[in-house]
Scaffold this motif. Structure first.
Motif, PDB file in Angstrom:
ATOM      1  N   SER A  21      83.844  45.592  37.622  1.00  0.00           N
ATOM      2  CA  SER A  21      84.373  46.161  38.871  1.00  0.00           C
ATOM      3  C   SER A  21      85.717  46.838  38.649  1.00  0.00           C
ATOM      4  CB  SER A  21      84.502  45.070  39.934  1.00  0.00           C
ATOM      5  OG  SER A  21      83.231  44.608  40.328  1.00  0.00           O
ATOM      6  N   ARG A  22      86.575  46.181  37.873  1.00  0.00           N
ATOM      7  CA  ARG A  22      87.903  46.759  37.600  1.00  0.00           C
ATOM      8  C   ARG A  22      87.757  48.091  36.853  1.00  0.00           C
ATOM      9  NH1 ARG A  22      90.580  42.574  35.149  1.00  0.00           N
ATOM     10  NH2 ARG A  22      91.718  42.034  37.030  1.00  0.00           N
ATOM     11  N   GLU A  23      86.913  48.119  35.830  1.00  0.00           N
ATOM     12  CA  GLU A  23      86.736  49.339  35.028  1.00  0.00           C
ATOM     13  C   GLU A  23      86.107  50.464  35.843  1.00  0.00           C
ATOM     14  OE1 GLU A  23      84.435  47.813  31.766  1.00  0.00           O
ATOM     15  OE2 GLU A  23      86.123  46.649  30.999  1.00  0.00           O
ATOM     16  N   LEU A  24      85.109  50.151  36.653  1.00  0.00           N
ATOM     17  CA  LEU A  24      84.465  51.192  37.457  1.00  0.00           C
ATOM     18  C   LEU A  24      85.424  51.734  38.501  1.00  0.00           C
ATOM     19  CD1 LEU A  24      82.055  52.913  38.113  1.00  0.00           C
ATOM     20  CD2 LEU A  24      81.086  50.979  39.398  1.00  0.00           C
ATOM     21  N   SER A  25      86.193  50.870  39.115  1.00  0.00           N
ATOM     22  CA  SER A  25      87.190  51.326  40.078  1.00  0.00           C
ATOM     23  C   SER A  25      88.183  52.277  39.424  1.00  0.00           C
ATOM     24  CB  SER A  25      87.915  50.116  40.672  1.00  0.00           C
ATOM     25  OG  SER A  25      88.970  50.534  41.506  1.00  0.00           O
ATOM     26  N   ALA A  26      88.681  51.896  38.261  1.00  0.00           N
ATOM     27  CA  ALA A  26      89.646  52.744  37.548  1.00  0.00           C
ATOM     28  C   ALA A  26      89.029  54.081  37.155  1.00  0.00           C
ATOM     29  CB  ALA A  26      90.166  52.017  36.307  1.00  0.00           C
ATOM     30  N   GLU A  27      87.783  54.064  36.734  1.00  0.00           N
ATOM     31  CA  GLU A  27      87.129  55.311  36.344  1.00  0.00           C
ATOM     32  C   GLU A  27      86.938  56.242  37.541  1.00  0.00           C
ATOM     33  OE1 GLU A  27      83.303  56.878  33.774  1.00  0.00           O
ATOM     34  OE2 GLU A  27      83.567  54.732  34.081  1.00  0.00           O
ATOM     35  N   LEU A  28      86.556  55.688  38.675  1.00  0.00           N
ATOM     36  CA  LEU A  28      86.390  56.512  39.872  1.00  0.00           C
ATOM     37  C   LEU A  28      87.736  57.058  40.347  1.00  0.00           C
ATOM     38  CD1 LEU A  28      83.717  54.452  41.845  1.00  0.00           C
ATOM     39  CD2 LEU A  28      83.372  56.514  40.449  1.00  0.00           C
ATOM     40  N   ARG A  29      88.775  56.231  40.269  1.00  0.00           N
ATOM     41  CA  ARG A  29      90.115  56.680  40.648  1.00  0.00           C
ATOM     42  C   ARG A  29      90.577  57.816  39.731  1.00  0.00           C
ATOM     43  NH1 ARG A  29      91.874  52.108  41.262  1.00  0.00           N
ATOM     44  NH2 ARG A  29      92.634  51.666  39.174  1.00  0.00           N
ATOM     45  N   ALA A  30      90.324  57.675  38.429  1.00  0.00           N
ATOM     46  CA  ALA A  30      90.703  58.720  37.472  1.00  0.00           C
ATOM     47  C   ALA A  30      89.952  60.014  37.735  1.00  0.00           C
ATOM     48  CB  ALA A  30      90.453  58.241  36.043  1.00  0.00           C
ATOM     49  N   ALA A  31      88.754  59.904  38.323  1.00  0.00           N
ATOM     50  CA  ALA A  31      87.958  61.086  38.641  1.00  0.00           C
ATOM     51  C   ALA A  31      88.362  61.705  39.973  1.00  0.00           C
ATOM     52  CB  ALA A  31      86.468  60.722  38.664  1.00  0.00           C
ATOM     53  N   GLY A  32      89.370  61.121  40.639  1.00  0.00           N
ATOM     54  CA  GLY A  32      89.877  61.719  41.867  1.00  0.00           C
ATOM     55  C   GLY A  32      89.422  61.058  43.148  1.00  0.00           C
ATOM     56  N   LEU A  33      88.648  59.990  43.075  1.00  0.00           N
ATOM     57  CA  LEU A  33      88.238  59.290  44.290  1.00  0.00           C
ATOM     58  C   LEU A  33      89.306  58.309  44.720  1.00  0.00           C
ATOM     59  CD1 LEU A  33      85.405  60.327  43.266  1.00  0.00           C
ATOM     60  CD2 LEU A  33      84.488  58.356  44.470  1.00  0.00           C
ATOM     61  N   ASP A  34      89.320  57.993  45.989  1.00  0.00           N
ATOM     62  CA  ASP A  34      90.206  56.975  46.526  1.00  0.00           C
ATOM     63  C   ASP A  34      89.523  55.633  46.273  1.00  0.00           C
ATOM     64  OD1 ASP A  34      91.746  55.204  47.956  1.00  0.00           O
ATOM     65  OD2 ASP A  34      91.757  56.398  49.796  1.00  0.00           O
ATOM     66  N   ALA A  35      89.775  55.050  45.111  1.00  0.00           N
ATOM     67  CA  ALA A  35      89.136  53.800  44.706  1.00  0.00           C
ATOM     68  C   ALA A  35      90.197  52.731  44.477  1.00  0.00           C
ATOM     69  CB  ALA A  35      88.321  54.004  43.432  1.00  0.00           C
ATOM     70  N   GLU A  36      89.883  51.518  44.910  1.00  0.00           N
ATOM     71  CA  GLU A  36      90.819  50.413  44.772  1.00  0.00           C
ATOM     72  C   GLU A  36      90.059  49.163  44.351  1.00  0.00           C
ATOM     73  OE1 GLU A  36      94.073  47.900  47.439  1.00  0.00           O
ATOM     74  OE2 GLU A  36      92.886  49.462  48.377  1.00  0.00           O
ATOM     75  N   PHE A  37      90.712  48.339  43.550  1.00  0.00           N
ATOM     76  CA  PHE A  37      90.156  47.079  43.068  1.00  0.00           C
ATOM     77  C   PHE A  37      91.030  45.936  43.571  1.00  0.00           C
ATOM     78  CE2 PHE A  37      90.431  43.657  39.938  1.00  0.00           C
ATOM     79  CZ  PHE A  37      89.098  43.271  39.847  1.00  0.00           C
ATOM     80  N   VAL A  38      90.391  44.903  44.125  1.00  0.00           N
ATOM     81  CA  VAL A  38      91.120  43.727  44.608  1.00  0.00           C
ATOM     82  C   VAL A  38      90.477  42.489  44.000  1.00  0.00           C
ATOM     83  CG1 VAL A  38      91.786  42.370  46.633  1.00  0.00           C
ATOM     84  CG2 VAL A  38      91.690  44.871  46.790  1.00  0.00           C
TER      85      VAL A  38
END
Length: 143
Positions: A92-109
């Protein structure tokens, strides 16, 4: 769209295959490990076409810390190795970071000291706030 466990996996599937269906996606303890992490192939296709699709949805990931690292009391449980091998937190942490790096508003909690079952309660509480939060204005790139 909110989903927990396999429902969280469905939430990601919907984001990756029908990104315009919802404005906000909340994947609580998503079972990314399922089917040899097949969902990541859908993610790759989604990212390849994201710019042309104009995806602007928000996505949140939540997971309990004990979903990957069982407590010492749970170490004796025969499923402890399976829990660790599924990498629920890291996925979950890695996918969130990858989506955020691609420009999406992604957050991991991460919910400390919560397991797969108990992480649902704080996830639902956060999902309600997330669903009804006022939109955050995007910064003007011209400024």
């Amino acid at each position: 769209l909110f989903g927990h466990s396999y429902g969280g996996l469905f939430t990601l599937h919907t984001l990756f295959t029908r990104p315009g269906s919802f404005q906000r996606y909340f994947a609580a303890s998503p079972s990314i490990w399922w089917n040899q992490r097949y969902i990541l192939t859908e993610k790759a296709a989604f990212l390849d076409r994201k710019d042309s699709a104009g995806t602007s949805g928000m996505v949140r990931f939540t997971v309990g810390s004990l979903e990957q690292s069982p407590s010492p009391l749970q170490q004796a449980n025969p499923r402890a190795k399976q829990v660790a091998d599924r990498r629920q937190v890291d996925n979950s942490r890695e996918l969130s970071a990858e989506l955020r790096a691609a420009g999406l508003d992604a957050e991991f909690v991460l919910f400390e000291n919560e397991n797969h079952g108990s992480a649902r309660v704080p996830a639902v509480n956060q999902a309600i706030r997330f669903a009804f939060a006022a939109p955050v204005p995007k910064p003007d790139p011209a400024r």
